[in-house]
Design an enzyme around this catalytic site. Sequence first.
Site, PDB file in Angstrom:
ATOM      1  N   ALA A  66       0.847  -1.188   0.000  1.00  0.00           N
ATOM      2  CA  ALA A  66       0.000   0.000   0.000  1.00  0.00           C
ATOM      3  C   ALA A  66       0.883   1.239   0.000  1.00  0.00           C
ATOM      4  O   ALA A  66       2.051   1.198   0.395  1.00  0.00           O
ATOM      5  CB  ALA A  66      -0.921  -0.005   1.213  1.00  0.00           C
ATOM      6  N   GLY A 111       0.186  -4.954   1.201  1.00  0.00           N
ATOM      7  CA  GLY A 111      -1.030  -4.993   0.402  1.00  0.00           C
ATOM      8  C   GLY A 111      -0.864  -5.744  -0.897  1.00  0.00           C
ATOM      9  O   GLY A 111      -1.831  -6.312  -1.429  1.00  0.00           O
ATOM     10  N   GLU A 114      -1.279  -9.322   0.011  1.00  0.00           N
ATOM     11  CA  GLU A 114      -2.709  -9.508   0.283  1.00  0.00           C
ATOM     12  C   GLU A 114      -3.509  -9.618  -1.014  1.00  0.00           C
ATOM     13  O   GLU A 114      -4.443 -10.429  -1.120  1.00  0.00           O
ATOM     14  CB  GLU A 114      -3.225  -8.364   1.154  1.00  0.00           C
ATOM     15  N   GLU A 134       4.699  -4.769   7.561  1.00  0.00           N
ATOM     16  CA  GLU A 134       3.940  -3.759   8.300  1.00  0.00           C
ATOM     17  C   GLU A 134       4.459  -3.528   9.718  1.00  0.00           C
ATOM     18  O   GLU A 134       4.463  -2.392  10.211  1.00  0.00           O
ATOM     19  CB  GLU A 134       2.450  -4.145   8.352  1.00  0.00           C
TER      20      GLU A 134
END
Length: 260
Positions: A66, A111, A114, A134
């Site tokens: 992200a 992300g 994911e 993260e």
Amino acid sequence: MEFKNLLIETVDNVATLTVNRPRSLNSLNSEVLGELECALYGLNLNADVRAVVLTGAGERAFVAGADIKEMSAMNALEAHAFARKGQQVMLLMERMKKPVIAAVNGYALGGGLELALACDFIYAATTARLGFPEATLGIMPGFGGTQNLARLIGPNRASEMIFTGRMLDADKACAWGIVNEVFPPEELLVKARETAQAIAQVAPLGVSSAKDAIANGLNMGKEDGFRYEAALFGVLFATEDQREGMEAFVEKRQAVFKGK
């Protein structure tokens, strides 16, 4: 529909969906998530598409994560909304009728991993690196990573990956069951498209029902999963594709499936 951050190419019932932000390593921001949502809806409704290959532009990254620059300015409420938006896109992909193959051609972090985990399965290049960094940023996965990874490889290995923030190379990710197969970078898309083409040639209703049974069965007890499978199996016997498939087998010819 034209997209700023995505490319879509459809050949022989296989759509290749490319996240196209190579200067930022294809990172996911709010705009990209919105475009992905629109694109996935469209592909799911497109009768000419029977399988999807998802990849990233360039050689360095599938999706590197992200967008940290965007996230760094968020407060708690904004971050919660951003996570829910990302989860919505992941769930949309998981619930699509069409199978989605991730072709991980470089970094798949945060992300990005994911996004790959929300696909039905993952092929990776030898240059791929997968992980959840993260915790090194003071946060945790927020687009479904804690749930999907633990369900895929078990809570112990998922915890090790998420708690340490360490990356896995493609071979170790394959050994751990995250990745199905590993290919040289120049072969990755070819192999992913070959598999997608093989899927596109069989009965689409059979494939979508099997995808439904696998995804929903994981959230049921075994006996309930059996009953759900039997119900879907029975429904398929009311379709034209079932009659075509079995008649073609008896007549020793190639079946022509229409998704009806």
